[in-house]
Design an enzyme around this catalytic site. Sequence first.
Site, PDB file in Angstrom:
ATOM      1  N   LYS A 113       0.657  -1.423   0.136  1.00 57.00           N
ATOM      2  CA  LYS A 113      -0.382  -0.048  -0.186  1.00 57.00           C
ATOM      3  C   LYS A 113       0.433   1.534  -0.004  1.00 57.00           C
ATOM      4  CE  LYS A 113      -4.694  -2.060   2.202  1.00 57.00           C
ATOM      5  NZ  LYS A 113      -4.810  -2.003   3.364  1.00 57.00           N
TER       6      LYS A 113
ATOM      7  N   ASP B  93      -9.980   2.421   2.492  1.00 53.25           N
ATOM      8  CA  ASP B  93     -10.332   1.440   4.315  1.00 53.25           C
ATOM      9  C   ASP B  93     -11.588   2.162   4.723  1.00 53.25           C
ATOM     10  OD1 ASP B  93      -8.740  -0.691   3.012  1.00 53.25           O
ATOM     11  OD2 ASP B  93      -6.976   0.130   4.214  1.00 53.25           O
TER      12      ASP B  93
END
Length: 286
Positions: A76, A112
């Site tokens: 990420k 997220d």
Amino acid sequence: MVDSRETLTVNAFVVGYPIKHSRSPIIHSHWLKTFGIAGSYKAVEVAPADLGNFIMSLKHGGPGAPVGGNVTIPHKEAVCQLADRPDELARELGAANTVWMEEGRLCATNTDGYGFVANLDERHPGWDKTERAVVLGAGGASRAVIQSLRDRGIVEIHVLNRTVERAHELADRFGPRVHSHPQAALHEVMQGAGLFVNTTSLGMDGTEVPGLDFSPLAAGAVVTDIVYVPLVTPILKMAQEQGIATVDGLGMLLHQAKPGFKTWFGQMPEVDETLRSLIIADMERH
């Protein structure tokens, strides 16, 4: 005018290392089938040393190449740096979990936090009426949670971590609403809080968790856990036994997938009980 998505196969992916246990292909394949879209979504295992080459191939892909995909551990942070156009969310987090090609440029965002608050909205509407939240853990997973709580308007966000310096770093990153504490201050900072969030690996796969007393929380408080294996984690079980409302972490996984699907395949999907059941059945098999 005919939408090219109706005649072309659209391909997307999730990339990570390792990747075999990702449930994202189940989620997106369900939605592709639901909408009748000619497309695919596949898991791709890429070692950290090979990530640069993978991103370059994505940027230079020809016909049939993926239009984008999801990014999971441990890529990420690296993908956020490799993207040509990371958005404001991704830049502040320093991490991206969703990428797509646009005008020859690799764009990136992080969904997220969107998934975290959407799950709470669905499973316990009104959770955000509190002014005070407690976040246990200051690892990478806590960043999107803290950012989303701040952006939702929570006035006080108290972050506790065994290594308090990491909590200090997050307070510095996300601004004056975020306060850092050592883990020993947990009972004190829970006083009057309306939301408790576990972002640590405590209880993952059913491992032992020290006893937690949730009595200082405000009346009507909610306890949630971003761990979703098992679905009812030890922390959620403790809260339930003490009469506190809980929200499991599975919905965060499901909801965070929605914006990416819309970007790649052109339709906004729904998170429903059929999808939850598919993922729970897969969890029970493994």
